[in-house]
Design an enzyme around this catalytic site. Structure first.
Site, PDB file in Angstrom:
ATOM      1  N   GLN A  17      46.041  35.905  33.776  1.00  0.00           N
ATOM      2  CA  GLN A  17      46.457  37.158  34.407  1.00  0.00           C
ATOM      3  C   GLN A  17      45.392  38.262  34.485  1.00  0.00           C
ATOM      4  OE1 GLN A  17      49.974  40.547  34.155  1.00  0.00           O
ATOM      5  NE2 GLN A  17      50.262  38.727  32.977  1.00  0.00           N
ATOM      6  N   GLU A 140      47.831  38.473  26.174  1.00  0.00           N
ATOM      7  CA  GLU A 140      48.464  39.788  26.329  1.00  0.00           C
ATOM      8  C   GLU A 140      48.938  40.454  25.023  1.00  0.00           C
ATOM      9  OE1 GLU A 140      49.492  41.754  29.241  1.00  0.00           O
ATOM     10  OE2 GLU A 140      49.921  43.040  27.541  1.00  0.00           O
ATOM     11  N   ASP A 169      46.759  42.512  29.858  1.00  0.00           N
ATOM     12  CA  ASP A 169      46.259  41.673  30.953  1.00  0.00           C
ATOM     13  C   ASP A 169      45.950  42.473  32.217  1.00  0.00           C
ATOM     14  OD1 ASP A 169      46.232  39.285  29.595  1.00  0.00           O
ATOM     15  OD2 ASP A 169      48.232  38.695  30.207  1.00  0.00           O
ATOM     16  N   GLY A 248      54.683  63.306  25.503  1.00  0.00           N
ATOM     17  CA  GLY A 248      53.936  64.537  25.737  1.00  0.00           C
ATOM     18  C   GLY A 248      54.602  65.676  25.002  1.00  0.00           C
ATOM     19  N   GLY A 249      54.502  66.863  25.550  1.00  0.00           N
ATOM     20  CA  GLY A 249      55.112  68.015  24.905  1.00  0.00           C
ATOM     21  C   GLY A 249      56.578  68.200  25.294  1.00  0.00           C
TER      22      GLY A 249
HETATM   23  N1  CAO Z   1      35.053  23.176  35.909  1.00  0.00           N
HETATM   24  C1  CAO Z   1      34.756  22.678  34.693  1.00  0.00           C
HETATM   25  N2  CAO Z   1      35.111  23.287  33.550  1.00  0.00           N
HETATM   26  C2  CAO Z   1      35.797  24.435  33.670  1.00  0.00           C
HETATM   27  C3  CAO Z   1      36.123  25.008  34.913  1.00  0.00           C
HETATM   28  C4  CAO Z   1      35.723  24.313  36.067  1.00  0.00           C
HETATM   29  N3  CAO Z   1      35.992  24.795  37.273  1.00  0.00           N
HETATM   30  N4  CAO Z   1      36.799  26.152  34.681  1.00  0.00           N
HETATM   31  C5  CAO Z   1      36.902  26.298  33.351  1.00  0.00           C
HETATM   32  N5  CAO Z   1      36.287  25.255  32.739  1.00  0.00           N
HETATM   33  C6  CAO Z   1      36.155  25.037  31.306  1.00  0.00           C
HETATM   34  C7  CAO Z   1      35.329  26.072  30.607  1.00  0.00           C
HETATM   35  O1  CAO Z   1      33.980  25.831  30.797  1.00  0.00           O
HETATM   36  C8  CAO Z   1      35.783  25.875  29.157  1.00  0.00           C
HETATM   37  O2  CAO Z   1      35.130  24.747  28.629  1.00  0.00           O
HETATM   38  P1  CAO Z   1      34.491  24.690  27.136  1.00  0.00           P
HETATM   39  O3  CAO Z   1      35.447  25.366  26.217  1.00  0.00           O
HETATM   40  O4  CAO Z   1      34.347  23.217  26.911  1.00  0.00           O
HETATM   41  O5  CAO Z   1      33.195  25.388  27.171  1.00  0.00           O
HETATM   42  C9  CAO Z   1      37.241  25.466  29.315  1.00  0.00           C
HETATM   43  O6  CAO Z   1      37.414  25.143  30.701  1.00  0.00           O
HETATM   44  C10 CAO Z   1      38.336  26.472  29.022  1.00  0.00           C
HETATM   45  O7  CAO Z   1      37.884  27.693  28.741  1.00  0.00           O
HETATM   46  P2  CAO Z   1      38.785  28.842  28.054  1.00  0.00           P
HETATM   47  O8  CAO Z   1      38.348  29.020  26.647  1.00  0.00           O
HETATM   48  O9  CAO Z   1      38.678  30.038  28.895  1.00  0.00           O
HETATM   49  O10 CAO Z   1      40.304  28.305  28.136  1.00  0.00           O
HETATM   50  P3  CAO Z   1      41.517  28.299  27.100  1.00  0.00           P
HETATM   51  O11 CAO Z   1      42.679  27.802  27.879  1.00  0.00           O
HETATM   52  O12 CAO Z   1      41.204  27.583  25.855  1.00  0.00           O
HETATM   53  O13 CAO Z   1      41.747  29.832  26.711  1.00  0.00           O
HETATM   54  C11 CAO Z   1      42.209  32.159  27.133  1.00  0.00           C
HETATM   55  C12 CAO Z   1      42.448  30.706  27.553  1.00  0.00           C
HETATM   56  C13 CAO Z   1      42.871  33.050  28.142  1.00  0.00           C
HETATM   57  C14 CAO Z   1      42.815  32.389  25.753  1.00  0.00           C
HETATM   58  C15 CAO Z   1      40.682  32.404  27.088  1.00  0.00           C
HETATM   59  O14 CAO Z   1      40.160  32.081  28.348  1.00  0.00           O
HETATM   60  C16 CAO Z   1      40.302  33.823  26.752  1.00  0.00           C
HETATM   61  O15 CAO Z   1      40.376  34.260  25.598  1.00  0.00           O
HETATM   62  N6  CAO Z   1      39.829  34.579  27.768  1.00  0.00           N
HETATM   63  C17 CAO Z   1      39.332  35.913  27.582  1.00  0.00           C
HETATM   64  C18 CAO Z   1      40.431  36.875  27.378  1.00  0.00           C
HETATM   65  C19 CAO Z   1      41.414  36.842  28.507  1.00  0.00           C
HETATM   66  O16 CAO Z   1      41.108  37.048  29.647  1.00  0.00           O
HETATM   67  N7  CAO Z   1      42.671  36.645  28.133  1.00  0.00           N
HETATM   68  C20 CAO Z   1      43.730  36.943  29.071  1.00  0.00           C
HETATM   69  C21 CAO Z   1      44.328  35.847  29.678  1.00  0.00           C
HETATM   70  S1  CAO Z   1      45.709  36.462  30.558  1.00  0.00           S
HETATM   71  O17 CAO Z   1      46.909  36.452  29.418  1.00  0.00           O
END
Ligand code: CAO
Length: 416
Positions: A17, A140, A169, A248-249
């Site tokens: 998001q 979030e 988010d 607020g106030g």
């Molecule tokens: N091709 C190949 N690999 C891809 C890709 C693509 N097109 N797109 C993503 N990937 C890979 C990434 O390289 C990563 O690989 P490695 O971990 O092996 O290096 C993997 O997919 C996933 O990455 P991620 O850590 O972002 O995914 P996750 O599902 O484990 O975590 C989230 C999700 C949201 C917790 C994490 O991305 C995060 O903390 N993001 C930053 C904060 C954020 O934006 N959070 C809000 C999300 S909205 O609620």
């Protein structure tokens, strides 16, 4: 009508998001937003909380309108080459991967800057660089807790509470959009791109600034006069949860209207703005309160503010929330009905203003989504449905100069 961001090409390497909300906003205003997704699965929200089997979920469609979708496996050599080409031709790359994911993929800020010094790289992370939690993945509600929103939301006798509004988010996405637009203007001055980073914790804190105000007031005087704990309850040394008190106030509270016993949203929010006290007394049929020293000033009213709210509730008992607001608006009293999402979805004013729009989708038929909350005199954003996974892959590869045969090879190697 020309769109102000036309000509700005954005690599949308975002998911869930926070990032998608940012790039969707920029797409509404004319940017060419290319959503880069993993072949086969795409953004996880395409399949999360599905209401129609095998069709993109509303979670995805409502955050990705006006974009194009390119599938690309950026971990294969061929996929990396496509991304490099795209980086050379783009203005902005937006990402919200977990900490270090882009570096591991081989696209650190240094590398991106080397490929295209004009590129702006925009990132969302849970915590800012250098923070002692900067290795954490964040969603979030985690951000709401880390940003001070949860400790100050809810009722004093209940646990810390998260808000339904996406403070962690979408709010972070909006901050990032402001950062990107600022960097675009900065690039016009310097000719160079830069890295823009927004953390979810910081974005929540930015919205909780009045609670930081309250902490300092509490430290100094030991009480907060606008909180329900004043003057009869106890204060500790941290900002308490204030229920539905006005921040607020102006004292305010959620008050019951006719039908509250069966309708969970038969309430209004009522604000006692200082200078509206006289009209409030007239509206309530209590003209004697206007000059009564127990009621005449905000300070005099505060010790029995809940008795005043109870009197207002007695007045509201035979009025629906809409009838009540229709009366109170004539007295210039700041108030509103508590609206359910169903009422919001069907509100003719929100449809007319384009805040809630119905858009077509190739698999789902039409669906409701949000339109731009920002209104311009010279731009009326037209909201289009979200793209199917990889819908624009061949088109985008052709724009990058790939021949039909090369595109076919990329498909065969499953790089796109
Ligand atoms: N091709 C190949 N690999 C891809 C890709 C693509 N097109 N797109 C993503 N990937 C890979 C990434 O390289 C990563 O690989 P490695 O971990 O092996 O290096 C993997 O997919 C996933 O990455 P991620 O850590 O972002 O995914 P996750 O599902 O484990 O975590 C989230 C999700 C949201 C917790 C994490 O991305 C995060 O903390 N993001 C930053 C904060 C954020 O934006 N959070 C809000 C999300 S909205 O609620």
């Amino acid at each position: 009508m020309s769109k102000p961001l036309e000509g700005i090409k954005i690599i949308d390497f975002t998911h869930v998001q926070a990032g998608p909300a940012c790039t969707q906003l920029l797409a509404w205003f004319g940017a060419d937003v290319i959503k880069v997704e993993r072949p086969g699965s795409g953004d996880v929200t395409r399949s999360q909380l599905r209401d129609i089997p095998d069709a993109d979920a509303l979670y995805f469609t409502m955050l990705n309108s006006n974009k194009r979708s390119l599938t690309l496996d950026t971990k294969t050599q061929e996929g990396k080459e496509v991304l490099e080409k795209l980086v050379r031709e783009s203005d902005v790359l937006v990402e919200n991967f977990g900490p270090g994911a882009l570096d591991r993929m081989g696209f650190s800020w240094e590398r991106l800057n080397e490929l295209n010094p004009k590129l702006i790289m925009a990132s969302v992370k849970g915590f800012s660089d250098g923070h002692h939690y900067d290795d954490l993945k964040v969603y979030e509600n985690v951000a709401q807790c880390a940003g001070g929103a949860a400790s100050t939301t809810g009722f004093w006798d209940g646990p810390p509470t998260v808000s339904a509004a996406a403070l962690g988010d979408s709010n972070t996405g909006m901050h990032l959009a402001i950062g990107i637009l600022t960097a675009i203007i900065g690039r016009g001055q310097t000719g160079r791109g830069q890295k823009v980073a927004v953390s979810m914790q910081d974005s929540v804190i930015n919205l909780c600034r009045v609670k930081l105000r309250d902490q300092q007031r509490l430290d100094r005087v030991g009480y907060l006069e606008e909180y329900p704990q004043y003057p009869h309850g106890e204060f500790s040394d941290v900002v308490p949860r204030g229920g539905n008190a006005g921040g607020g106030g102006q004292p305010g509270w959620v008050l019951k209207c006719k039908g509250w016993e069966t309708d969970p949203n038969a309430y209004i929010y009522f604000t006692i703005q200082g200078h509206a006290w006289e009209p409030i007394c007239r509206a309530l049929g209590k003209p004697e309160w206007i000059s009564d020293p127990n009621y005449a000033t905000a300070q005099a009213r505060q010790p029995h503010i809940f008795d005043i709210f109870a009197t207002i509730e007695a007045w509201l008992a035979d009025k629906t929330k809409y009838e009540a607001v229709d009366i109170l608006r004539k007295f210039d009293i700041p108030c509103a009905p508590v609206l359910s999402m169903k009422e919001i979805a069907n509100d003719p004013s929100l449809r007319a203003s384009g805040t809630i729009v119905e858009v077509p989708h190739k698999e789902r038929g039409s669906y409701l989504t949000v339109g731009s909350p920002i209104k311009f005199s010279g731009l009326k954003p037209e909201i289009t449905g979200s793209p199917l996974l990889g819908e624009h892959t061949d088109e985008i590869l052709a724009e990058l100069g790939y021949s039909k045969d090369q595109i076919a090879n990329l498909h065969t190697s499953r790089s796109v």
